[in-house]
Design an enzyme around this catalytic site. Structure first.
Site, PDB file in Angstrom:
ATOM      1  N   LYS A  35     -31.463  -7.544   3.305  1.00  0.00           N
ATOM      2  CA  LYS A  35     -32.552  -7.432   4.269  1.00  0.00           C
ATOM      3  C   LYS A  35     -33.318  -6.117   4.060  1.00  0.00           C
ATOM      4  O   LYS A  35     -34.547  -6.093   4.038  1.00  0.00           O
ATOM      5  CB  LYS A  35     -31.943  -7.449   5.674  1.00  0.00           C
ATOM      6  CG  LYS A  35     -32.844  -7.986   6.750  1.00  0.00           C
ATOM      7  CD  LYS A  35     -32.031  -7.954   8.035  1.00  0.00           C
ATOM      8  CE  LYS A  35     -32.631  -8.736   9.136  1.00  0.00           C
ATOM      9  NZ  LYS A  35     -31.872  -8.565  10.378  1.00  0.00           N
ATOM     10  N   ARG A 154     -42.449 -10.536  23.610  1.00  0.00           N
ATOM     11  CA  ARG A 154     -42.303 -11.980  23.393  1.00  0.00           C
ATOM     12  C   ARG A 154     -42.467 -12.258  21.912  1.00  0.00           C
ATOM     13  O   ARG A 154     -43.341 -11.672  21.263  1.00  0.00           O
ATOM     14  CB  ARG A 154     -43.414 -12.767  24.116  1.00  0.00           C
ATOM     15  CG  ARG A 154     -43.240 -12.891  25.596  1.00  0.00           C
ATOM     16  CD  ARG A 154     -44.530 -13.346  26.231  1.00  0.00           C
ATOM     17  NE  ARG A 154     -45.609 -12.404  25.951  1.00  0.00           N
ATOM     18  CZ  ARG A 154     -46.900 -12.665  26.091  1.00  0.00           C
ATOM     19  NH1 ARG A 154     -47.301 -13.856  26.475  1.00  0.00           N
ATOM     20  NH2 ARG A 154     -47.815 -11.760  25.834  1.00  0.00           N
ATOM     21  N   CYS A 263     -33.633 -15.742  24.362  1.00  0.00           N
ATOM     22  CA  CYS A 263     -33.499 -14.829  25.508  1.00  0.00           C
ATOM     23  C   CYS A 263     -33.226 -15.517  26.841  1.00  0.00           C
ATOM     24  O   CYS A 263     -32.204 -15.250  27.471  1.00  0.00           O
ATOM     25  CB  CYS A 263     -34.744 -13.971  25.613  1.00  0.00           C
ATOM     26  SG  CYS A 263     -35.101 -13.119  24.082  1.00  0.00           S
TER      27      CYS A 263
END
Ligand code: UGA
Length: 432
Positions: A35, A154, A263
């Site tokens: 990553k 978000r 979430c």
């Protein structure tokens, strides 16, 4: 300021990149070597509009660095953000905090001068107390301060949400840390963000309470939509009529499929579990969880009715399968339960998603991925609009679907029922 983000998942990567963009020196650390190598090459592990440009820009101007060396990164930083995952426990509904506590242990072995240690991950109330205990085991309390600074980003809107937040919540009673953090966030405060300094426990709870409240608002309107379907009232009129009351507000009042993502489902379960621990029954949130878990079966029942009970061999097309638009995230998406249920009843499912084919469906017989909207919809008996991507909003269905008796079930109410009627398309929305 010199910052270190532990964990380059959603919160860590977006916040780290955005902090560097407003002038800080940021090291994003992860133990995943691939990553980190990819990020150095500008390969971004998540789908987030605008993120790749910001990563490349700030990496090139050297304000943003990526590393796998936690100790060295902490040593070079004044503020350390813990941004690791807090998933639901495998054998329960509470949050699994093992990654948080591992990070705390690693941090304590790297402190030699004063550091502010911040939890940005969503953590149950009192986690900060626990982190403080772990670190103070080996390090003097004078050398660190543990602060809660929850994130309200978000997916799909994360950069905008970081840059223009409604509020920045800082949970600390330590005056020095509060002053430094107010300064860190000053570029956002000057653009209108409200700065809230509160206790650490309150900040931790604000995050869960906010997500649980938004989940409740969505579930409330979803249940009203069920009623609207029976009494010939359009739920969109109700959302508008209610939302204009400033005490209620129109956002997060859109009826649709069960809420999903990484979430709301996780955090509603975690907050009720925490409350149970303190012998407090959060019955409203518990009922929200139940109602949401039941929502996909209700919508499947509606599909069954729309097709007059004849699902076998019907060609059903899903437009969008992620939990919402502008993300490639499949976590807790309602499509994960709806598509296999339809297959079990004998349907043939074709789907198109702007973020590509999904591993979740690769092994399911009779589920096929189409590379574009046209090929996905062309042979359909029923088209289900499952997410609200802009590109689904102006499809010329009449021209593109071969089967002239096709039906549309718009689970996001993105089409106009009046226009569909005018075009003589058999159309069903949510709550109408
Ligand atoms: C949510 C919160 O909105 C963020 O403030 C928070 O930071 C984040 O969780 C988190 O805790 O990390 P996110 O999960 O990215 O953000 O997605 P949302 O936009 O909140 O949508 C969640 C679900 O609710 C989706 O399935 C969406 O389709 C649904 N939804 C949302 C509705 O059905 N109706 C609405 O009116 C709004």
């Amino acid at each position: 300021m010199k910052l270190c983000m532990i964990g380059t998942g959603y919160v860590g990567l977006v916040s780290g990149v955005c902090f560097s963009d407003i002038g800080n020196d940021v090291i994003c650390v992860d133990r995943d070597i691939k990553k980190i190598d990819d990020l150095k090459k500008g390969i971004i592990p998540i789908y987030e509009p605008g993120l790749d440009e910001l990563v490349i820009k700030n990496y090139r101007n050297k304000r943003l660095k990526f590393s796998t060396n936690l100790k060295d990164s902490i040593a070079k930083s004044d503020i350390v953000f813990i941004c690791v995952g807090t998933p639901t426990k495998k054998n329960g509904n509470g949050a699994d905090l093992s990654q948080i506590y591992n990070a705390a242990k690693e941090i304590r072995s790297a402190i030699s001068k004063f550091k502010i240690i911040i939890t940005k991950s969503t953590v149950p109330v009192t986690t900060g107390d626990e982190i403080e205990k772990i670190i103070s085991h080996k390090v003097s309390k004078k050398l660190f301060s543990v602060v809660s600074n929850p994130e309200f980003l978000r997916e799909g809107e994360a950069i905008r949400d970081f840059t223009y937040p409604d509020r920045v919540v800082i949970g600390t009673n330590n005056k020095k840390s509060n002053k430094i953090l107010k300064n860190l966030y000053s570029p956002l405060i000057s653009k209108g963000a409200k700065y809230v300094n509160t206790s650490r426990r309150a900040a931790e709870l604000i995050k869960y309470a906010s997500n649980a409240f938004l989940a409740t608002k969505i579930t409330f309107i979803n249940e009203l939509a069920n009623l609207c379907e029976k009494i010939n009232v359009n739920i969109e009129d109700i959302s508008i009529g209610m939302g204009l009351d400033k005490r209620i507000g129109g956002r997060f009042l859109r009826a649709g499929p069960a809420y999903g993502g990484s979430c709301f489902p996780k955090d509603t379960k975690a907050i009720t579990t925490t409350a149970d621990k303190y012998k407090t029954n959060l019955s409203v949130i518990k009922s929200v969880i139940k109602s949401n878990e039941n929502r996909s079966s209700l919508l499947l029942e509606r599909v069954f009715n729309i097709l007059n009970g004849k699902i076998k061999n019907k060609k059903i097309c899903f437009l969008g399968v992620t939990f919402k638009a502008n993300t490639d995230d499949m976590r807790d998406s309602s499509s994960l339960s709806m598509i296999p249920s339809l297959i079990k009843k004998g349907a043939i499912v074709n789907y198109y998603d702007p973020t590509g084919e999904k591993d979740d469906f690769k092994k399911i017989k009779n589920v096929n991925f189409s590379i574009n909207i046209d090929s996905a919809i062309k042979d359909s008996n029923l088209i289900i609009i499952h997410t609200e991507w802009n590109e689904f909003k102006s499809i010329n269905f009449k021209k593109k679907v071969k089967n002239k008796k096709f039906i549309i079930f718009d689970m996001r109410n993105i089409c106009s029922p009046a226009k569909m009627k005018e075009l003589k398309i058999k159309y069903f929305g949510i709550g109408c």
